[in-house]
Design an enzyme around this catalytic site. Structure first.
Site, PDB file in Angstrom:
ATOM      1  N   HIS A   1       0.814  -1.217   0.000  1.00  0.00           N
ATOM      2  CA  HIS A   1       0.000   0.000   0.000  1.00  0.00           C
ATOM      3  C   HIS A   1       0.851   1.272   0.000  1.00  0.00           C
ATOM      4  O   HIS A   1       0.370   2.348   0.340  1.00  0.00           O
ATOM      5  CB  HIS A   1      -0.967  -0.024   1.191  1.00  0.00           C
TER       6      HIS A   1
ATOM      7  N   CYS B   1       7.450  19.833 -13.524  1.00  0.00           N
ATOM      8  CA  CYS B   1       6.269  19.904 -14.392  1.00  0.00           C
ATOM      9  C   CYS B   1       5.076  20.596 -13.739  1.00  0.00           C
ATOM     10  O   CYS B   1       4.079  20.866 -14.398  1.00  0.00           O
ATOM     11  CB  CYS B   1       5.862  18.499 -14.839  1.00  0.00           C
TER      12      CYS B   1
ATOM     13  N   SER C   1      -6.394  -8.179   9.705  1.00  0.00           N
ATOM     14  CA  SER C   1      -7.763  -8.689   9.763  1.00  0.00           C
ATOM     15  C   SER C   1      -8.118  -9.402   8.465  1.00  0.00           C
ATOM     16  O   SER C   1      -9.165 -10.044   8.383  1.00  0.00           O
ATOM     17  CB  SER C   1      -8.744  -7.531   9.991  1.00  0.00           C
TER      18      SER C   1
HETATM   19  P1  NAD Z   1      -6.828  -3.964  10.429  1.00  0.00           P
HETATM   20  O1  NAD Z   1      -6.811  -2.697  11.202  1.00  0.00           O
HETATM   21  O2  NAD Z   1      -7.997  -4.270   9.579  1.00  0.00           O
HETATM   22  O3  NAD Z   1      -6.654  -5.179  11.431  1.00  0.00           O
HETATM   23  C1  NAD Z   1      -5.674  -5.153  12.430  1.00  0.00           C
HETATM   24  C2  NAD Z   1      -5.499  -6.558  12.938  1.00  0.00           C
HETATM   25  O4  NAD Z   1      -4.412  -6.540  13.861  1.00  0.00           O
HETATM   26  C3  NAD Z   1      -6.726  -7.102  13.673  1.00  0.00           C
HETATM   27  O5  NAD Z   1      -7.005  -8.403  13.199  1.00  0.00           O
HETATM   28  C4  NAD Z   1      -6.291  -7.102  15.136  1.00  0.00           C
HETATM   29  O6  NAD Z   1      -6.883  -8.171  15.868  1.00  0.00           O
HETATM   30  C5  NAD Z   1      -4.799  -7.288  15.000  1.00  0.00           C
HETATM   31  N1  NAD Z   1      -4.005  -6.768  16.121  1.00  0.00           N
HETATM   32  C6  NAD Z   1      -4.297  -5.739  16.958  1.00  0.00           C
HETATM   33  N2  NAD Z   1      -3.299  -5.547  17.833  1.00  0.00           N
HETATM   34  C7  NAD Z   1      -2.345  -6.474  17.533  1.00  0.00           C
HETATM   35  C8  NAD Z   1      -1.077  -6.780  18.080  1.00  0.00           C
HETATM   36  N3  NAD Z   1      -0.571  -6.095  19.100  1.00  0.00           N
HETATM   37  N4  NAD Z   1      -0.355  -7.794  17.530  1.00  0.00           N
HETATM   38  C9  NAD Z   1      -0.862  -8.517  16.498  1.00  0.00           C
HETATM   39  N5  NAD Z   1      -2.066  -8.266  15.934  1.00  0.00           N
HETATM   40  C10 NAD Z   1      -2.797  -7.241  16.443  1.00  0.00           C
HETATM   41  O7  NAD Z   1      -5.451  -3.969   9.610  1.00  0.00           O
HETATM   42  P2  NAD Z   1      -5.084  -4.517   8.182  1.00  0.00           P
HETATM   43  O8  NAD Z   1      -5.563  -5.917   8.004  1.00  0.00           O
HETATM   44  O9  NAD Z   1      -3.640  -4.237   8.023  1.00  0.00           O
HETATM   45  O10 NAD Z   1      -5.912  -3.622   7.141  1.00  0.00           O
HETATM   46  C11 NAD Z   1      -6.111  -2.222   7.316  1.00  0.00           C
HETATM   47  C12 NAD Z   1      -5.573  -1.314   6.206  1.00  0.00           C
HETATM   48  O11 NAD Z   1      -5.238  -0.008   6.728  1.00  0.00           O
HETATM   49  C13 NAD Z   1      -4.301  -1.838   5.615  1.00  0.00           C
HETATM   50  O12 NAD Z   1      -4.184  -1.384   4.327  1.00  0.00           O
HETATM   51  C14 NAD Z   1      -3.265  -1.155   6.472  1.00  0.00           C
HETATM   52  O13 NAD Z   1      -2.024  -1.046   5.878  1.00  0.00           O
HETATM   53  C15 NAD Z   1      -3.824   0.247   6.675  1.00  0.00           C
HETATM   54  N6  NAD Z   1      -3.295   0.792   7.952  1.00  0.00           N
HETATM   55  C16 NAD Z   1      -1.934   0.881   8.109  1.00  0.00           C
HETATM   56  C17 NAD Z   1      -1.392   1.294   9.304  1.00  0.00           C
HETATM   57  C18 NAD Z   1       0.110   1.371   9.425  1.00  0.00           C
HETATM   58  O14 NAD Z   1       0.811   1.613   8.447  1.00  0.00           O
HETATM   59  N7  NAD Z   1       0.656   1.147  10.609  1.00  0.00           N
HETATM   60  C19 NAD Z   1      -2.230   1.636  10.366  1.00  0.00           C
HETATM   61  C20 NAD Z   1      -3.633   1.553  10.170  1.00  0.00           C
HETATM   62  C21 NAD Z   1      -4.153   1.126   8.955  1.00  0.00           C
END
Ligand code: NAD
Length: 289
Positions: free
Chosen positions: A133, A195, A234
């Protein structure tokens, strides 16, 4: 716990994997580590699921992280990302990111496939990182194809930013350089010095396609790896979410680490319920320590 015979939903204790799984993981020559927002939660960056609290509370990202929102009000979208970047810049890699980077010394090949835009895998020292992403700290031109075609302009490519040049004196054959010196910081939305195109964070917004080269490389890694470890996702965002299932179909060992169950938990060889910063160092110590 789901009670399936080919699947262990476990809390991390010693020898949680069992001998066959332990051996397959220990012998793996290529490991893909697939990460989502959960791996950075313990670094202080809220996950997407927590988007209506803390960092995300005032604005739903789905309203500002879109090309339509940028076209309508570039400054509002830029300012929102500046605010996000301030939180992300304060975050440091946690024990989970660091354990993945250390694994490079123990295993022949590690490919990190991340959905995160926070750059924390690079900061921890991981070298082979596929950012599905994008990366919040890189800039890219805003390619407004709608406006381009509406105006019937000649779509020259700018040699500096790689987007469609807004000025006709850009040399499309000059080769792409980078936008060094320009960064995501408070102020007016910057423009490409060559540009004049508006610049934006180089991340994939809602409704945008992923970079086909990066996605292709991630699919290749999932198809070729001996083991895939899925951490903190997730698995609700496609096409990224399909990646662990490709590894399952190719017969790789798949381990999930997440405090909560997901759709993958049932199909993984082991689903370890716990946090990334706790489980990853303990798991790696157990297998390669
Ligand atoms: P999501 O927010 O949908 O899910 C997060 C998952 O992490 C959940 O299943 C949750 O149970 C789990 N989780 C929570 N705390 C945890 C921990 N301490 N250790 C392990 N697991 C833990 O995230 P996603 O599936 O990555 O999808 C969301 C989208 O938003 C993606 O594209 C993501 O890259 C983006 N996003 C990125 C960031 C970042 O760059 N740090 C932050 C927020 C959202």
């Amino acid at each position: 716990m789901d009670g399936q015979s080919n699947h262990q939903a476990v809390n991390l204790r010693s020898n949680v994997l069992g001998p066959p799984l332990f051996q397959r993981l220990h012998r793996a020559r290529h490991i893909a580590v697939f990460t989502g927002a959960g791996i950075s939660a313990e670094s202080g960056i809220p996950t997407f699921r927590e988007r209506f609290t803390g960092l995300w509370a005032k604005t739903d990202p789905q309203e500002v992280a879109t090309p339509e929102a940028f076209r309508a009000d570039p400054q509002r979208v830029w300012d929102w990302h500046v605010h996000l970047a301030a939180t992300v810049r304060r975050a440091a890699p946690n024990a989970g990111h660091r354990a993945i980077a250390r694994l490079q010394d123990a295993v022949e090949r590690i490919t990190v496939i991340t959905q995160n835009i926070d750059d924390l895998h690079h900061a921890a020292g991981s070298r082979d990182v596929l950012e599905l992403h994008g990366n919040l700290f890189r800039l890219a031109p805003f390619v407004d194809e709608e406006a381009l075609f509406a105006e019937g302009r000649n779509p020259l490519i700018c040699h500096l930013c790689g987007g469609y040049a807004l000025r006709d004196d850009c040399d499309p054959y000059a080769g792409r350089e980078d936008l060094e010196g320009l960064r995501l910081e408070a102020g007016p939305v910057p423009r490409c010095p060559a540009c004049g195109a508006l610049l934006r964070p180089d991340i994939v917004w809602f409704g945008e396609p992923l970079d086909p080269h990066v996605l292709g490389a991630a699919f290749e890694a999932a198809d070729a790896c001996d083991a895939l470890i899925c951490v903190g996702s997730s698995l609700e965002v496609e096409p990224a979410a399909s990646i662990p299932y490709r590894a399952i179909r190719r017969g790789a060992v798949v381990i999930e680490i997440n405090p909560e169950p997901t759709a993958l938990s049932q199909q993984a060889d082991a689903a370890i319920r716990g946090s990334a910063a706790e489980v990853l160092p303990a798991l790696f110590q157990e297998v390669w320590g």
